[in-house]
Design an enzyme around this catalytic site. Structure first.
Site, mmCIF file in Angstrom:
data_model
loop_
_atom_site.group_PDB
_atom_site.id
_atom_site.type_symbol
_atom_site.label_atom_id
_atom_site.label_comp_id
_atom_site.label_asym_id
_atom_site.label_seq_id
_atom_site.Cartn_x
_atom_site.Cartn_y
_atom_site.Cartn_z
ATOM 1 N N GLY A 28 -4.572 -6.481 -15.764
ATOM 2 C CA GLY A 28 -5.684 -5.676 -15.297
ATOM 3 C C GLY A 28 -5.198 -4.281 -14.971
ATOM 4 O O GLY A 28 -3.988 -4.022 -14.915
ATOM 5 N N TYR A 29 -6.138 -3.393 -14.716
ATOM 6 C CA TYR A 29 -5.811 -1.988 -14.464
ATOM 7 C C TYR A 29 -6.256 -1.561 -13.076
ATOM 8 O O TYR A 29 -7.430 -1.667 -12.736
ATOM 9 C CB TYR A 29 -6.441 -1.092 -15.536
ATOM 10 C CG TYR A 29 -5.742 -1.299 -16.852
ATOM 11 C CD1 TYR A 29 -4.640 -0.533 -17.191
ATOM 12 C CD2 TYR A 29 -6.124 -2.328 -17.700
ATOM 13 C CE1 TYR A 29 -3.948 -0.769 -18.358
ATOM 14 C CE2 TYR A 29 -5.441 -2.571 -18.874
ATOM 15 C CZ TYR A 29 -4.344 -1.785 -19.199
ATOM 16 O OH TYR A 29 -3.647 -2.034 -20.354
#
Length: 155
Positions: A28-29
């Site tokens: 994820g970011y």
């Protein structure tokens, strides 16, 4: 700390027979801004934090810093990420002196298969297996950070 790589579409699943390794990846970011992406990744029960800078004009090189972090910390950080977790199976294939990493995406990005080849120099010659298709190095829509916000299935 400069990563140089080329990206390609994959035209068949023949790479699976050539693969010498396979890994499940969830990522994820925390920040998907192209100028400085901050990624959290879990790969093979290990956690990683990665910071990437802006891509060069060719799209083939950019700053990359990666550090292994405890798995439990990676799990917690994933809960803080922007929406659009990426899940994929990565296959590794040796071609000449290079390792080709093939990502078969799952979930909202299912149907997309990309190959990445890390290089020492942007102009380095590579041996392309027959299943390696069109080069998409300069196309930002194939970056994982873009895919997390704009999944392949919505194209």
């Amino acid at each position: 700390m400069i990563e140089i790589e080329r990206k390609y579409l994959v035209t068949s699943d023949a790479y699976k027979q050539e693969a010498h390794a396979q890994h499940f990846i969830a990522q994820g970011y925390l920040n998907s801004n192209p100028e400085r992406t901050v990624r959290v990744r879990i790969k093979n029960q290990k956690g990683y934090l990665t910071i990437k800078g802006m891509s060069s004009a060719t799209g083939a090189s950019r700053f990359e810093w990666e550090h292994e972090i405890p798995l439990e910390e990676a799990k917690v950080l994933l809960t803080l990420c922007e929406s659009g977790t990426i899940e994929k199976t990565r296959y590794e294939v040796t071609s000449g002196t290079h390792c080709i990493e093939i990502d078969e995406f799952h979930g909202e990005n299912s149907g997309l298969i990309l190959a990445e080849i890390e290089l020492q120099d942007e102009n380095e010659t590579i041996q392309k297996p027959s299943w390696l298709g069109k080069e998409v190095t300069q196309e930002a829509k194939y970056y994982n950070a873009y895919l997390s916000a704009h999944p392949f299935r919505s194209w």
